[in-house]
Design an enzyme around this catalytic site. Structure first.
Site, PDB file in Angstrom:
ATOM      1  N   CYS A   1      -4.042 -68.031 -52.775  1.00  0.00           N
ATOM      2  CA  CYS A   1      -5.484 -67.786 -52.870  1.00  0.00           C
ATOM      3  C   CYS A   1      -6.052 -68.186 -54.226  1.00  0.00           C
ATOM      4  O   CYS A   1      -5.329 -68.326 -55.210  1.00  0.00           O
ATOM      5  CB  CYS A   1      -5.805 -66.297 -52.709  1.00  0.00           C
TER       6      CYS A   1
ATOM      7  N   GLY B   1      -6.252 -72.703 -51.679  1.00  0.00           N
ATOM      8  CA  GLY B   1      -6.316 -72.153 -50.334  1.00  0.00           C
ATOM      9  C   GLY B   1      -7.349 -72.890 -49.507  1.00  0.00           C
ATOM     10  O   GLY B   1      -8.481 -73.058 -49.970  1.00  0.00           O
TER      11      GLY B   1
ATOM     12  N   ASN C   1      -5.752 -62.270 -55.230  1.00  0.00           N
ATOM     13  CA  ASN C   1      -4.786 -63.362 -55.203  1.00  0.00           C
ATOM     14  C   ASN C   1      -3.423 -62.775 -55.543  1.00  0.00           C
ATOM     15  O   ASN C   1      -3.267 -62.121 -56.569  1.00  0.00           O
ATOM     16  CB  ASN C   1      -5.176 -64.436 -56.236  1.00  0.00           C
ATOM     17  N   GLY C   2      -2.447 -63.059 -54.684  1.00  0.00           N
ATOM     18  CA  GLY C   2      -1.090 -62.561 -54.937  1.00  0.00           C
ATOM     19  C   GLY C   2      -0.561 -61.836 -53.726  1.00  0.00           C
ATOM     20  O   GLY C   2      -1.285 -61.620 -52.757  1.00  0.00           O
TER      21      GLY C   2
ATOM     22  N   TYR D   1       3.700 -76.924 -59.463  1.00  0.00           N
ATOM     23  CA  TYR D   1       2.985 -77.481 -58.317  1.00  0.00           C
ATOM     24  C   TYR D   1       1.577 -76.935 -58.112  1.00  0.00           C
ATOM     25  O   TYR D   1       0.653 -77.677 -57.812  1.00  0.00           O
ATOM     26  CB  TYR D   1       3.803 -77.223 -57.031  1.00  0.00           C
TER      27      TYR D   1
ATOM     28  N   SER E   1       0.439 -84.156 -56.609  1.00  0.00           N
ATOM     29  CA  SER E   1       1.011 -83.118 -57.471  1.00  0.00           C
ATOM     30  C   SER E   1       2.109 -83.609 -58.412  1.00  0.00           C
ATOM     31  O   SER E   1       2.380 -82.976 -59.424  1.00  0.00           O
ATOM     32  CB  SER E   1       1.524 -81.956 -56.626  1.00  0.00           C
TER      33      SER E   1
ATOM     34  N   ASP F   1       9.244 -86.358 -57.393  1.00  0.00           N
ATOM     35  CA  ASP F   1       8.389 -85.349 -56.756  1.00  0.00           C
ATOM     36  C   ASP F   1       8.537 -84.039 -57.523  1.00  0.00           C
ATOM     37  O   ASP F   1       9.493 -83.869 -58.284  1.00  0.00           O
ATOM     38  CB  ASP F   1       8.735 -85.181 -55.271  1.00  0.00           C
TER      39      ASP F   1
ATOM     40  N   CYS G   1       9.471 -67.109 -52.054  1.00  0.00           N
ATOM     41  CA  CYS G   1       8.599 -66.426 -53.014  1.00  0.00           C
ATOM     42  C   CYS G   1       7.989 -65.240 -52.281  1.00  0.00           C
ATOM     43  O   CYS G   1       7.468 -65.391 -51.188  1.00  0.00           O
ATOM     44  CB  CYS G   1       7.483 -67.348 -53.507  1.00  0.00           C
TER      45      CYS G   1
ATOM     46  N   CYS H   1       8.461 -66.073 -64.210  1.00  0.00           N
ATOM     47  CA  CYS H   1       9.163 -65.795 -62.953  1.00  0.00           C
ATOM     48  C   CYS H   1       9.740 -67.091 -62.422  1.00  0.00           C
ATOM     49  O   CYS H   1       9.029 -68.080 -62.246  1.00  0.00           O
ATOM     50  CB  CYS H   1       8.207 -65.199 -61.921  1.00  0.00           C
TER      51      CYS H   1
ATOM     52  N   CYS I   1      11.991 -68.128 -57.166  1.00  0.00           N
ATOM     53  CA  CYS I   1      12.274 -69.044 -56.049  1.00  0.00           C
ATOM     54  C   CYS I   1      13.487 -69.930 -56.345  1.00  0.00           C
ATOM     55  O   CYS I   1      14.051 -70.534 -55.437  1.00  0.00           O
ATOM     56  CB  CYS I   1      11.039 -69.870 -55.692  1.00  0.00           C
TER      57      CYS I   1
HETATM   58  P1  AMP Z   1       8.870 -79.835 -48.137  1.00  0.00           P
HETATM   59  O1  AMP Z   1       8.603 -80.934 -47.196  1.00  0.00           O
HETATM   60  O2  AMP Z   1       8.830 -78.492 -47.464  1.00  0.00           O
HETATM   61  O3  AMP Z   1      10.142 -80.034 -48.945  1.00  0.00           O
HETATM   62  O4  AMP Z   1       7.667 -79.769 -49.160  1.00  0.00           O
HETATM   63  C1  AMP Z   1       7.776 -80.219 -50.467  1.00  0.00           C
HETATM   64  C2  AMP Z   1       6.505 -80.934 -50.826  1.00  0.00           C
HETATM   65  O5  AMP Z   1       5.387 -80.072 -50.630  1.00  0.00           O
HETATM   66  C3  AMP Z   1       6.484 -81.353 -52.280  1.00  0.00           C
HETATM   67  O6  AMP Z   1       6.045 -82.689 -52.283  1.00  0.00           O
HETATM   68  C4  AMP Z   1       5.461 -80.457 -52.957  1.00  0.00           C
HETATM   69  O7  AMP Z   1       4.560 -81.216 -53.741  1.00  0.00           O
HETATM   70  C5  AMP Z   1       4.712 -79.790 -51.839  1.00  0.00           C
HETATM   71  N1  AMP Z   1       4.716 -78.333 -51.967  1.00  0.00           N
HETATM   72  C6  AMP Z   1       5.508 -77.552 -52.689  1.00  0.00           C
HETATM   73  N2  AMP Z   1       5.176 -76.246 -52.552  1.00  0.00           N
HETATM   74  C7  AMP Z   1       4.138 -76.209 -51.718  1.00  0.00           C
HETATM   75  C8  AMP Z   1       3.324 -75.154 -51.197  1.00  0.00           C
HETATM   76  N3  AMP Z   1       3.522 -73.885 -51.540  1.00  0.00           N
HETATM   77  N4  AMP Z   1       2.329 -75.487 -50.333  1.00  0.00           N
HETATM   78  C9  AMP Z   1       2.115 -76.775 -49.977  1.00  0.00           C
HETATM   79  N5  AMP Z   1       2.846 -77.811 -50.450  1.00  0.00           N
HETATM   80  C10 AMP Z   1       3.840 -77.542 -51.301  1.00  0.00           C
END
Ligand code: AMP
Length: 462
Positions: free
Chosen positions: A11, A38, A112-113, A252, A293, A355, A392, A442, A445
């Site tokens: 959020c 969000g 938020n949280g 991120y 990102s 990434d 998380c 923290c 994760c």
């Molecule tokens: P995944 O396909 O699940 O490994 O997603 C990793 C990708 O999603 C990376 O490229 C990150 O930039 C992005 N990412 C990481 N955390 C989040 C998140 N909480 N919500 C949306 N995208 C995320």
């Protein structure tokens, strides 16, 4: 027992106390600046001194308020919220701010949280006959406030919040006050700013920049700031707790133009990319990030190894949220719609793809595949964070443990699954050094150690 994970939410919050201005347009622009935090629902509540008016809906800020006359939200005090939730349910009832009337008066709340004991408290309250209308944590806080026997609001807030554990950056609005509180560990960000004679509280500094507000300072962990016609009053309501600001905000979640704990997010990410390059170098013809990102980390990686930094992947920014039903063929179109490699650049080249994180591994696998289809000779993947091995519980959607690629897999196995020629991550130590703090963040994760006690998990002692 309701699993706390069911309420995992991401959020953004934004509030303004003014004596002279209509605040709804400022909140609207502030929320647009926080949209990355969000995208599922958005809402604004304002006080006109007699009552609280609100408008909220499902969708992006622009979608919720399209065609809506913000003048209907007349008031010089207001709060806003953007929300994304994984399991909490995407229904409108869960959209915030949460506005209600109780013994303490008319109140509105934006949170938020994630609270780690919301499920337990909810069960206890339901056992006593409390009726819940939503599935979000914020309603737990609302009921605790309403049930408090303390007659004045600040006391009721302290009493309610001393019963909850976890992450909360919180805005509470009365008819004539804006109250901002950050949990004792300061897990989610919250900053105070000034816009002419008005005070602004926002999740990130980028939202202050957007409306032209001046940054004053961060709200401290455990601090309550009360803003009313007499000024700004600060008190430490929870002291002496260890700090636990979320490292994933740097990696991120936050916007690269925001400042967290005095550090610009882009610069931190670039530094993480440099450390990644120094400690896990690879011979490549070009480095590409995955927009948006990881672009900062990719730039740092390329600069350190003096490899050309290229736009190997292009993101379509107009795709919105896709409602394509997941047949495999359509899913593949979905990926190409979102990201497309620049064939002329990558064809025949040794590509280093940087990434920011691997969560379930689906993104990395698809991108490696796209790059190979575009003719890349080699694809080396470098991740500017450690492997995400644990969920998380405190407000970032990093999936449940079983879905995480790094859960019970070593780096070689992960490399094989995503189909890369090589794969490397930062260690926790390198991450903390790169951010510039050696403790006080923290990293739950990555390590499973959280700043608060999680059922079945460890507590981090900093
Ligand atoms: P995944 O396909 O699940 O490994 O997603 C990793 C990708 O999603 C990376 O490229 C990150 O930039 C992005 N990412 C990481 N955390 C989040 C998140 N909480 N919500 C949306 N995208 C995320």
């Amino acid at each position: 027992m309701i699993e706390n994970d069911k309420f995992r939410e991401e959020c953004g919050i934004f509030g303004v106390f003014s004596r002279e201005l209509e605040v709804a347009p400022l909140i609207y622009y502030g929320l647009i600046a926080l949209q990355h935090r969000g995208q599922e629902s958005a809402g604004i509540a304002v006080s006109n001194g007699r009552e609280i008016l609100q408008k909220k809906g499902l969708g992006l800020v622009d979608e919720v308020f399209r065609g809506y006359n913000l003048e209907e939200l007349k008031g010089a005090l207001g709060i806003g919220h953007v929300r994304y939730s994984t399991f909490g349910g995407s229904s409108l009832v869960n959209a915030q701010p949460l506005t209600f009337k109780c013994r303490l008066g008319n109140l509105s709340l934006a949170h938020n949280g994630n609270l780690v004991n919301a499920g337990e408290i909810r069960e206890q309250l339901e056992g006593q006959g409390t009726i819940f209308q939503t599935t979000n944590d914020s309603e737990v806080i609302a009921h605790l406030l309403a049930k408090s026997t303390t007659s004045e609001l600040e006391g009721a807030i302290i009493s309610a919040l001393s019963q909850v554990k976890g992450a909360y950056s919180l805005l509470i609005m009365t008819l004539d006050k804006l109250i901002a509180i950050r949990d004792p560990h300061g897990i989610r960000p919250l900053v105070l700013g000034k816009y002419h004679k008005s005070y602004v509280v926002a999740s990130e500094t980028c939202a202050l920049d957007t409306i032209g507000a001046e940054f004053i300072r961060e709200i401290n962990p455990g601090e309550m700031v009360v803003i009313d016609k007499d000024g700004v009053f600060s008190s430490t309501i929870f002291a002496g707790k260890c700090k636990g600001f979320c490292s994933f905000e740097y990696i991120y979640f936050s916007r690269p133009d925001s400042e967290l704990q005095g550090k610009n997010v882009h610069s931190v990410r670039k530094n993480l990319g440099k450390i990644l390059a120094k400690n896990y170098p690879v011979q490549g013809d070009l480095v590409t990030g995955v927009p948006d990102s990881s672009l900062s980390a990719a730039a740092g990686f390329a600069e350190e190894l003096k490899i050309p930094y290229e736009m190997g992947l292009v993101r379509n920014r107009y795709i919105g949220r896709t409602f394509i039903k997941p047949s495999q063929e359509l899913r593949n179109i979905g990926v190409s719609l979102k990201l497309n490699p620049v064939k002329q650049l990558v064809n025949g080249k040794r590509v280093v793809m940087v990434d920011d994180s691997i969560v379930r591994g689906t993104t990395a696998k698809k991108i490696v595949n796209l790059l190979r289809e575009a003719g890349a000779k080699e694809v080396h993947v470098r991740i500017s964070a450690p492997p995400v091995r644990f969920p998380c519980h405190l407000g970032i959607d990093t999936s449940s443990k079983g879905e995480l690629l790094a859960n019970s897999r070593d780096v070689e196995k992960m490399r094989e699954i995503i189909g890369a020629d090589s794969l490397a991550f930062l260690t926790e130590k390198e991450l903390l050094e790169g951010i510039g703090f050696t403790d006080g963040l923290c990293t739950g994760c990555f390590t499973g150690d959280y700043p608060v006690q999680i059922k079945g998990g460890k507590k981090l002692e900093i």
